[in-house]
Design an enzyme around this catalytic site. Sequence first.
Site, PDB file in Angstrom:
ATOM      1  N   SER A 164      10.745  -8.201  -1.542  1.00 38.20           N
ATOM      2  CA  SER A 164      10.591  -7.343  -0.356  1.00 38.20           C
ATOM      3  C   SER A 164      11.251  -7.793   0.920  1.00 38.20           C
ATOM      4  O   SER A 164      11.303  -7.037   1.881  1.00 38.20           O
ATOM      5  CB  SER A 164       9.110  -7.107  -0.069  1.00 38.20           C
TER       6      SER A 164
ATOM      7  N   LYS B 120       5.900  -7.951  10.429  1.00 35.80           N
ATOM      8  CA  LYS B 120       5.479  -6.898   9.504  1.00 35.80           C
ATOM      9  C   LYS B 120       3.992  -6.652   9.745  1.00 35.80           C
ATOM     10  O   LYS B 120       3.235  -7.604  10.046  1.00 35.80           O
ATOM     11  CB  LYS B 120       5.740  -7.411   8.075  1.00 35.80           C
TER      12      LYS B 120
ATOM     13  N   SER C 122       9.668  -3.906   0.671  1.00 31.55           N
ATOM     14  CA  SER C 122       8.678  -3.263   1.504  1.00 31.55           C
ATOM     15  C   SER C 122       8.768  -3.634   2.993  1.00 31.55           C
ATOM     16  O   SER C 122       8.181  -2.948   3.832  1.00 31.55           O
ATOM     17  CB  SER C 122       7.265  -3.610   1.001  1.00 31.55           C
TER      18      SER C 122
HETATM   19  N1  GLN Z   1       9.612  -3.690  -4.978  1.00 31.14           N
HETATM   20  C1  GLN Z   1       8.547  -4.538  -5.399  1.00 31.14           C
HETATM   21  C2  GLN Z   1       7.286  -3.706  -5.605  1.00 31.14           C
HETATM   22  O1  GLN Z   1       7.388  -2.533  -5.546  1.00 31.14           O
HETATM   23  C3  GLN Z   1       8.374  -5.665  -4.431  1.00 31.14           C
HETATM   24  C4  GLN Z   1       7.312  -5.542  -3.415  1.00 31.14           C
HETATM   25  C5  GLN Z   1       7.182  -6.767  -2.558  1.00 31.14           C
HETATM   26  O2  GLN Z   1       7.917  -7.774  -2.699  1.00 31.14           O
HETATM   27  N2  GLN Z   1       6.195  -6.751  -1.676  1.00 31.14           N
HETATM   28  O3  GLN Z   1       6.216  -4.192  -5.875  1.00 31.14           O
END
Ligand code: GLN
Length: 491
Positions: free
Chosen positions: A176, A75, A152
């Site tokens: 995420s 990532k 994400s």
């Molecule tokens: N969907 C969550 C958010 O919008 C998780 C994001 C993550 O785990 N980086 O913050």
Amino acid sequence: MNYLDLTIKEIHNALLEKKVTVTELTKEAIKRAKENCDNAFELILEDEPLKKAEELDKLPVPVDNLLFGIPFVSKDNFSTKDIETTGSSNILNGYIPLFNATVIEKLENANAILIGKATLDELAMGGTGTSGHKGTTYNPYDKTHSHLIGGSSCGSAVSVASGIVPFSLGSDTGDSVRKPANNAGLVGFKPTWGRISRFGLFPFAPSLDHVAYFTRDVFDSAYLLNILAGHDDKDSTSSLEKIDDYTTYSKDIKGKRFAVIKEIEDSITDEVLNKRFKFILKELENKGAIIERVSIDKRLLESIYPSYFVISCAEATSNNANLDGIKFGPYYGGKTYQEVMFNARTNGFSNLIKRRFVIGSYALMRENQHDLFLRAQKARRIITNKFNEVLNKYDYIINLASPSVAPEIGKASDKLSNEYLIADNYLAFANFGGQPSITLPIGFKDDLPFGVNVTSKIFTELNLFTAANAIEEITGFSNLSVNNYKNKEEK
Ligand code: GLN
């Protein structure tokens, strides 16, 4: 033979048997990355990985290092020395770190080969895979590009699901990795908070951030933890707790106790998913596991997401204050420090990030802190206590990882429904409490995969892999990818 659709261990065996060379694997991975049209990459590397592959091909393949010569993707929020790292945000365009994140360093030392940096929701804030500066990342299971992969860690999920690499690094602050794993038919795992060093991972909300990753089977997930776990002097939050050989997980699920959270189960309406989930539970029972329904007050479950939102936005705004347009990324001009910072942040961040920073800063203002930030922290403690109470009585908590298969692009969810508030966002409880948690595929609906999530007490990863292995034995879903899933019968 398409070796990149196999697991790490299978590719390693092919290397040992000289059926394929590291250079062939690396070339194929780069070719597939270039051919991919799901918008999964910030950057595809070529010269460096091929040079390393040629060097490795001059050496004997070590029997005890499964990562030798294995291509992988990271990532783009992990710092990579001399390689642009943007976090999919314009504010970091052109930023070239001077050092590697510890996990990148460990993988390089194990002679795994980094072939690309994957797209993400901007700075890892988001769950849709649509907010990065390169736009939407698509689900490779749907060639018409009408479904999300989710985020994400969107590009990391695509790169494993579409057979470009057998594993990829992601990060998990709320879900995420474990959420896109549901949409991508992958094993998505985050360990206990502190188990893996986060040095060099861009901070989003450090009290919730975890290094996490995608693989195509449970064994690979356990093996990677052997390589990545451990205290790091560069990350004072990394744990000193003893590390196990995680591949030695027991294959015996007899007598293990699973708690299904009833309110999460009840808030999922999709009959195909529910039926398949019940089938998996039945099969676990047939293997000797004990399954029980446990109730958690709905108000607690409903408060996971709002509390997560307040805490994560508050931590995000303070941890990203260093992105001022001077230290990193492009310079947008201005006469004073304030003006330089204003211009950089106005142009460098999308509206989603600005919104989160405004919410975070609002929650941290002296006059609001008590009612918002501290209240969210209290809710976090109560939620964590409750889940730990369940995990003191049971080995595992198990539920569907998501109320649905990958969502359609542009389809809005009802943000006040239980399906959204509870079933779509409960996974963050394991970020609140730092427990190890894994999502793995259990079925398909309309050719799109979906999965189950299992969580155990902190520092019991070994026991968690036992449950994951039992489920994998039931489904037969190891090494799924878009290239081979049609050949795999749903058991
Ligand atoms: N969907 C969550 C958010 O919008 C998780 C994001 C993550 O785990 N980086 O913050």
